[in-house]
Design a protein around this motif. Sequence first.
Motif, PDB file in Angstrom:
ATOM      1  N   ASP A 101       3.874  15.502  26.005  1.00 23.67           N
ATOM      2  CA  ASP A 101       3.059  16.691  26.011  1.00 23.67           C
ATOM      3  C   ASP A 101       3.966  17.892  25.352  1.00 23.67           C
ATOM      4  N   SER A 142      -4.848  20.748  15.528  1.00 27.91           N
ATOM      5  CA  SER A 142      -4.318  20.010  16.673  1.00 27.91           C
ATOM      6  C   SER A 142      -5.343  18.991  17.174  1.00 27.91           C
ATOM      7  N   LEU A 143      -6.644  19.297  17.140  1.00 25.06           N
ATOM      8  CA  LEU A 143      -7.581  17.970  17.496  1.00 25.06           C
ATOM      9  C   LEU A 143      -7.377  16.840  16.618  1.00 25.06           C
ATOM     10  N   TRP A 146      -4.082  15.116  17.610  1.00 22.34           N
ATOM     11  CA  TRP A 146      -4.213  14.574  18.656  1.00 22.34           C
ATOM     12  C   TRP A 146      -4.959  13.001  18.507  1.00 22.34           C
ATOM     13  N   THR A 150      -3.031   9.203  18.838  1.00 20.77           N
ATOM     14  CA  THR A 150      -3.561   8.226  19.911  1.00 20.77           C
ATOM     15  C   THR A 150      -4.275   7.187  19.030  1.00 20.77           C
ATOM     16  N   GLU A 176      -0.664   9.868  25.347  1.00 23.14           N
ATOM     17  CA  GLU A 176      -1.637  10.663  25.608  1.00 23.14           C
ATOM     18  C   GLU A 176      -1.291  11.954  25.567  1.00 23.14           C
ATOM     19  N   LEU A 177      -2.230  12.800  25.605  1.00 18.17           N
ATOM     20  CA  LEU A 177      -1.876  14.235  25.729  1.00 18.17           C
ATOM     21  C   LEU A 177      -2.642  14.823  27.038  1.00 18.17           C
ATOM     22  N   ASN A 178      -1.718  14.694  27.833  1.00 18.49           N
ATOM     23  CA  ASN A 178      -2.536  15.107  29.308  1.00 18.49           C
ATOM     24  C   ASN A 178      -2.569  16.798  29.418  1.00 18.49           C
ATOM     25  N   ALA A 179      -1.692  17.664  28.966  1.00 16.75           N
ATOM     26  CA  ALA A 179      -1.852  18.936  28.866  1.00 16.75           C
ATOM     27  C   ALA A 179      -2.698  19.332  27.780  1.00 16.75           C
ATOM     28  N   HIS A 180      -4.082  19.670  28.089  1.00 13.98           N
ATOM     29  CA  HIS A 180      -4.898  20.073  26.921  1.00 13.98           C
ATOM     30  C   HIS A 180      -4.666  21.640  26.422  1.00 13.98           C
ATOM     31  N   GLY A 181      -4.125  22.065  27.135  1.00 15.37           N
ATOM     32  CA  GLY A 181      -3.595  23.465  26.653  1.00 15.37           C
ATOM     33  C   GLY A 181      -2.634  23.592  25.574  1.00 15.37           C
ATOM     34  N   LEU A 183      -3.038  22.213  22.707  1.00 14.78           N
ATOM     35  CA  LEU A 183      -4.174  22.247  21.666  1.00 14.78           C
ATOM     36  C   LEU A 183      -4.097  23.708  21.095  1.00 14.78           C
TER      37      LEU A 183
END
Length: 259
Positions: A101, A142-143, A146, A150, A176-181, A183
């Motif tokens: 992250d 960013s999306l 991600w 993955t 995985e990206l657990n901290a979506h902030g 983005l």
Amino acid sequence: MTAPLTPPHQPSPNDPWQTPQTGPVPAHPYHGTEGHEGAHPDDPDLRTDLRDGAVVLVAVAVAGVALGLLWLWLAPRVPLISDGKAVFLRDTEGEEAMGADGTFALLALAFGAVSAAVLFLLRRRGGITLVVALAVGGLLGSLLAWGVGTWLGPTDDVVAHAREVGKGVVFDAPLELNAHGALLAWPVAAMVVHLALTALFGPRDVEPEWDAYGPKDGSQSGPQHGPQAGPWHGPQSGPQAGPRHGPQSGPQSGPRHGA
């Protein structure tokens, strides 16, 4: 015979005591419709801004592919191991998941700063359309990053992967990206850097030099209300003051000289 009447008084156009005219007032040059330019869809400047904004949005969003590849390359891996019945973390106290992250957030901040600097160098004039396109493009990038990270990373089917590698063999967990902030790191960094560059090095409007009587170039600073300046002739409520020259209808005043 009767003496001719005195012609009616014709007020001076510069008379400050003159009664204002009734009826429609002509539009002031500062308040007319000629000085206001509306954002019409056929405006060439608006079309240029929209076209440039679309180019910026697409270019910044496509740069998300590079961010995703760098994230896949630099992010730490989470090691897993299987005993044939279940899958476990090899290091239960490891921080590789948090490192993934953090890597994504740092890379997104760098991409945001670089994209804002490139946009400022190419279009120093800026504009709200370009700034919005930069922010939206950063979020889309960013999306996209991600998804690329993955998708190209280890498979998310952990059970099948464990069976494939066998018992007691260490393999990588899916990225995985657990901290979506994280983005929001790209668009926020882009907005802050572009605002700072515009404030420090952006073009500025030349302000006129003022003296005690207004701008030195003679231009008016705003609408003027009230009567125009001119010589004051004093209040006049009737015929013009001064001696009357002309025939008089009555007997003349003064000494009478008889025969």
